[in-house]
Design an enzyme around this catalytic site. Structure first.
Site, short mmCIF file in Angstrom:
data_model
loop_
_atom_site.label_atom_id
_atom_site.label_comp_id
_atom_site.label_asym_id
_atom_site.label_seq_id
_atom_site.Cartn_x
_atom_site.Cartn_y
_atom_site.Cartn_z
N ASP A 1 11.79 45.06 -0.71
CA ASP A 1 10.67 45.17 -1.67
C ASP A 1 9.88 46.30 -2.33
O ASP A 1 9.85 46.62 -3.30
CB ASP A 1 9.45 44.21 -1.16
CG ASP A 1 9.75 42.80 -1.31
OD1 ASP A 1 9.33 42.03 -0.44
OD2 ASP A 1 10.71 42.32 -1.86
N HIS B 1 0.34 61.94 3.82
CA HIS B 1 1.18 62.41 4.88
C HIS B 1 0.57 61.94 6.34
O HIS B 1 -0.51 62.00 6.39
CB HIS B 1 1.23 63.90 4.80
CG HIS B 1 1.61 64.43 6.20
ND1 HIS B 1 2.90 64.04 6.78
CD2 HIS B 1 1.28 65.45 7.33
CE1 HIS B 1 3.10 64.63 7.78
NE2 HIS B 1 2.19 65.66 8.09
N HIS C 1 1.46 60.95 10.87
CA HIS C 1 2.80 61.40 11.71
C HIS C 1 2.61 59.99 12.55
O HIS C 1 2.77 59.88 13.90
CB HIS C 1 2.17 62.19 12.82
CG HIS C 1 2.20 63.50 12.20
ND1 HIS C 1 0.74 64.24 12.07
CD2 HIS C 1 3.04 64.45 11.64
CE1 HIS C 1 0.93 65.30 11.61
NE2 HIS C 1 2.19 65.51 11.14
N TYR D 1 5.46 40.58 -8.27
CA TYR D 1 4.81 40.09 -7.15
C TYR D 1 3.09 40.43 -7.18
O TYR D 1 2.85 41.23 -8.18
CB TYR D 1 5.03 41.11 -6.03
CG TYR D 1 4.07 40.99 -4.84
CD1 TYR D 1 3.07 42.06 -4.54
CD2 TYR D 1 4.13 39.81 -4.26
CE1 TYR D 1 2.36 41.78 -3.51
CE2 TYR D 1 3.21 39.86 -2.91
CZ TYR D 1 2.18 40.68 -2.63
OH TYR D 1 1.51 40.52 -1.73
N HIS E 1 9.15 65.78 12.03
CA HIS E 1 7.93 66.00 11.69
C HIS E 1 7.08 64.73 11.29
O HIS E 1 6.15 64.33 12.23
CB HIS E 1 7.78 66.92 10.33
CG HIS E 1 6.37 67.21 9.96
ND1 HIS E 1 6.07 68.07 8.75
CD2 HIS E 1 4.97 66.90 10.33
CE1 HIS E 1 4.69 68.43 8.68
NE2 HIS E 1 4.19 67.45 9.65
O1 LIG Z 1 1.43 68.46 10.52
C1 LIG Z 1 0.30 69.02 10.64
C2 LIG Z 1 0.08 70.18 11.45
O2 LIG Z 1 1.02 70.36 12.21
C3 LIG Z 1 -0.51 68.66 9.54
O3 LIG Z 1 -0.05 67.59 8.71
C4 LIG Z 1 -1.87 68.03 10.18
O4 LIG Z 1 -1.52 66.91 11.21
C5 LIG Z 1 -2.98 67.51 9.21
O5 LIG Z 1 -3.37 68.46 8.82
P1 LIG Z 1 -4.86 69.03 7.97
O6 LIG Z 1 -4.76 67.82 6.77
O7 LIG Z 1 -6.12 68.40 8.96
O8 LIG Z 1 -4.93 70.42 7.50
#
Ligand SMILES: O=C(CO)[C@@H](O)[C@H](O)COP(=O)(O)O
Length: 225
Positions: free
Chosen positions: A128, A103, A105, A222, A168
């Site tokens: 790809d 995950h 941002h 690849y 998000h």
């Molecule tokens: O989106 C969020 C918080 O709003 C989380 O994804 C943090 O940005 C990462 O959190 P930790 O892995 O450090 O708890």
């Protein structure tokens, strides 16, 4: 929870792998501060390894990785697991082929998520790695399995290993944690390129049969396949 010596050995190895992969997030410009996480499934056990919440990437080590079960309950670790552990755990529980979740941002991909707009398949690199557009998942609050449900609903039966969770950011999945990190790196790169292309004009879509051909080659031929 007691685990066999074999599983304990596997966990030690995965702790080191996941800790090392977290360094790829700042190295590839995918995070600011602590705003991203990587996890890996523990094969042969209903467990996952994930980063401790809020810990700087330069302080992450194999020893401070956290182990939870697939209901996000702490199994081993001195610190609280990532805020997104329930999301990662839900994915592992409902997508048995997935062994890594990431995950971020990252800026450009998150900008697409703020508009709830899929990234269109207008580059060969999107065909790809993603096999078509990079889809948008539903808005969901953090902390329970709502995000995980959105990831699974959106990506089940979809070629893309990345989903833009509305308002998000990016979640990616992979057959390994390294594959999920790669998908996150490539998702941000193509998000930026398509954004720039949009500023200069109208990007042109790639015909579906060509997308299929590009995807098949990249996924099966690849590199040093
Ligand atoms: O989106 C969020 C918080 O709003 C989380 O994804 C943090 O940005 C990462 O959190 P930790 O892995 O450090 O708890």
């Amino acid at each position: 929870m007691t685990v066999t010596e074999s599983v304990a050995t596997t966990i030690r190895s995965i702790r080191a792998q996941v800790a090392a992969l977290h360094a790829e997030l700042p190295r590839n410009g995918l995070v600011v501060w602590t705003a991203g996480n990587v996890s890996a499934r523990v094969p042969g056990a209903d467990l996952l390894v994930i980063k401790p919440s809020g810990v700087s990437y330069d302080e992450i080590t194999a020893d401070n990785m956290v182990v939870t079960d697939l209901d996000a309950n702490l199994v081993d670790g001195e610190m609280a697991p990532s805020s997104d552990t329930a999301a990662h755990a839900y994915v592992y529980k409902h997508m048995p082929h997935v062994n890594g979740v990431v995950h971020t941002h990252s800026t450009y991909a998150t900008a697409w998520s703020a508009r709830a707009e899929p990234i269109p398949c207008v580059l060969t690199m999107i065909a790809d790695e993603f096999g078509g557009e990079i889809p948008v998942g539903p808005f969901a609050l953090i902390g329970d399995d709502s995000i995980g449900q959105g990831i699974v609903t959106t990506l089940s039966g979809h070629r893309s290993p990345a989903v833009l969770m509305r308002n998000h950011g990016v979640f990616t999945i992979g057959a390994s944690a390294r594959a999920a990190v790669k998908a996150a790196v490539m998702c941000e790169d193509v998000a930026r390129t398509v954004h720039i292309a949009r500023q200069l004009g109208t990007p042109l879509p790639i015909a579906q049969n060509d997308v299929d051909s590009l995807y098949a080659r990249y996924q099966n031929v690849y590199g040093q396949a």
